[in-house]
Scaffold this motif. Structure first.
Motif, PDB file in Angstrom:
ATOM      1  N   SER A 209      -2.104   4.334  -7.786  1.00 29.39           N
ATOM      2  CA  SER A 209      -3.539   3.693  -7.008  1.00 29.39           C
ATOM      3  C   SER A 209      -4.050   4.699  -6.138  1.00 29.39           C
ATOM      4  CB  SER A 209      -2.835   2.352  -6.301  1.00 29.39           C
ATOM      5  OG  SER A 209      -2.314   2.839  -5.472  1.00 29.39           O
TER       6      SER A 209
ATOM      7  N   ASP B 230      -2.424  -6.465   1.899  1.00 30.50           N
ATOM      8  CA  ASP B 230      -2.115  -5.575   0.936  1.00 30.50           C
ATOM      9  C   ASP B 230      -1.322  -4.320   1.047  1.00 30.50           C
ATOM     10  OD1 ASP B 230      -3.487  -7.203  -1.044  1.00 30.50           O
ATOM     11  OD2 ASP B 230      -5.372  -6.457  -0.309  1.00 30.50           O
ATOM     12  N   ASP B 234       1.846  -3.183  -0.808  1.00 23.16           N
ATOM     13  CA  ASP B 234       2.141  -2.062  -1.613  1.00 23.16           C
ATOM     14  C   ASP B 234       3.141  -0.764  -0.959  1.00 23.16           C
ATOM     15  OD1 ASP B 234      -0.415  -2.860  -2.773  1.00 23.16           O
ATOM     16  OD2 ASP B 234      -1.607  -1.430  -1.765  1.00 23.16           O
TER      17      ASP B 234
END
Lengths: 216, 257
Positions: A209, B230, B234
């Motif tokens: 990512s 997030d 994450d």
């Protein structure tokens, strides 16, 4: 004669006093305060993050490497890993320890980079430092995001005049403490191999990512 | 004379060569100590009896909690986040911060009572002052003039913290649908706060009005912290445990304050 003897003593005294001061100030200059050291590291990182020339996709890896290098000089990943794994640390073999430190370091680095990217336009206020004895210190900082003050506190320990971070507390939440509770729960169900597997998966995901949205 | 000289010299040498003089508990700079409510120093524990998770922490409802966590998580990424993103794209940040100030302004009674119950008389006074100042000079609470001009920061107190102050334990973690992380104590507190919320008295005959207002508050708040959730997710290996620990540590810090 008595007068000159006293005079000589006085001279000796002044010389020693002066020498002492010189030594003392050198000492102070060499061992900059934890707050100053923390500030210079963060400034250095922000300088890299804000450098427009480095924000091109081709330089992504170089930029990350530069940030990691500065981060690595101020953060003690060995101690962080030890504190995060807590009582499960002792039972590990040396190679397991090394493997764990390397992986946890990657997790922390990726997390840190993601955070720093977000904060790149925010001002950081250095509020104070508190020396805790036993070579430890706490540095209080604050950043303001959308009109809300977010306190970020660093716990540091002194190693040869270098203050190294071993925990970061964001909004009263200890980052390493948070990982400790996760590691403990995973260890109790899946043991060390299970933890390693999860760490591997996480690192892979983070790096994937990071490739797509790391550079704004 | 020489006795004093040598004494002075001795003291001087002692001073110069004793770095531990510096390494005491000397706070430097701002001493208002409003942040001295840190979680325990992990390095202070003996590695053999290091606590794994904070003491007294139990999660007997974990299986149920995890289901609700999953539902909320899905709702967040599929509904709340996109809605808040659109909302944020339409309304400028300054207005959204103003709306947040308004919602917080209305809840002044919760903070006043929360502070008073903990014997924090000054804090409740600050809250009353903030209310008056922001009502009259901040367009009814849209601007936080009290903080910007008079440095009167919000005193974030509530009933859950007041219960904690009286020794009510924070055990039994509850993850509520929609509302998110809480525990038995804070849930009781939340129930009490319901009656301290003026909106309840204005709109208690209109459920739709109350729900609409609550949704607006949630969407507005989310639009101001997009990405935060997030980021926590994450960076964690088990987001459920991470959020649970996050909530626990955060609330413990608040109670300690």
């Amino acid at each position: 004669m008595g007068d000159s003897a006293a005079g000589r003593k006085k001279t000796v005294f002044i010389v020693i006093l002066f020498l002492g001061l010189v030594i003392y100030w050198n000492e102070v200059a060499a061992s900059a305060s934890p707050l100053d050291q923390m500030k210079s590291t963060v400034d250095e990182i922000l300088q890299i993050v804000r450098d427009e020339n480095l924000k091109v996709p081709e330089l992504r890896d170089k930029r990350r490497e530069m940030i990691m290098k500065v981060v690595g000089q101020r953060f003690n990943f060995q101690v962080m890993s030890q504190l995060a794994l807590a009582r499960n640390w002792k039972a590990r073999t040396d190679s397991e320890k090394k493997q764990f430190v390397d992986m946890f370091r990657k997790i922390l680095e990726n997390t840190y980079i993601a955070r720093v990217e977000n904060y790149s336009n925010e001002e950081i206020i250095y509020k104070k430092e508190v020396l805790k004895g036993k070579g430890k210190a706490v540095v209080y900082t604050e950043t303001i995001i959308n009109d809300t003050e977010i306190p970020i506190v660093y716990r540091l320990k002194n190693y040869n005049d270098q203050w190294l971070v071993y925990d970061v507390i964001i909004e009263k939440v200890s980052l390493i403490g948070n990982y400790r509770s996760q590691f403990n729960q995973i260890m109790s169900k899946e043991d060390f191999p299970g933890l390693v597997k999860r760490l591997e998966e996480k690192i892979q995901k983070m790096e994937e990512s990071g490739e797509t949205d790391d550079v704004p | 004379m020489s006795v004093f000289l040598w004494l002075a010299l001795f003291c001087h040498v002692l001073f110069v060569f004793s770095p531990q003089v510096v390494a005491e508990d000397i706070p430097s700079g701002d001493e208002s100590v409003e942040y001295d409510d840190l979680p325990p120093d992990l390095d202070e524990f003996d590695i053999d009896d290091m606590e794994d998770s904070p003491s007294g922490w139990v999660d007997p409802l974990e299986p149920v909690n995890r289901v609700f966590f999953y539902i909320n998580d899905t709702l967040y990424s599929w509904v709340l986040e996109p809605v808040a993103e659109g909302y944020g794209a339409v309304l400028p940040k300054e207005i959204r911060i103003g709306i947040r100030n308004l919602f917080s302004h209305i809840l002044t009674p919760v903070r006043v009572v929360g502070s008073l119950l903990q014997g924090k008389v000054t804090d409740s006074g600050v809250e009353v002052t903030r209310f008056v100042v922001n009502t009259f000079f901040g367009f009814g609470g849209f601007f936080d003039v009290a903080e910007d001009a008079f440095d009167l920061r919000i005193r974030d107190e509530d009933l859950g913290q007041a219960l904690g102050y009286y020794g009510v334990s924070d055990s039994i973690y509850i993850f509520w649908p929609i509302l998110g992380p809480s525990n038995l104590r804070d849930t009781v507190g939340l129930g009490g706060e319901f009656f301290l919320n003026p909106i309840y008295y204005i709109g208690n005959d209109d459920l739709l009005f109350g729900l609409g207002l609550k949704s607006e508050e949630i969407v507005n708040e989310t639009s101001l912290m997009l990405g935060e959730y997030d980021q926590i997710k994450d960076s964690s290996l088990d987001p459920y445990v991470s959020i649970r620990d996050f909530y626990l540590q955060y609330r413990r810090g608040k109670v300690k304050e």
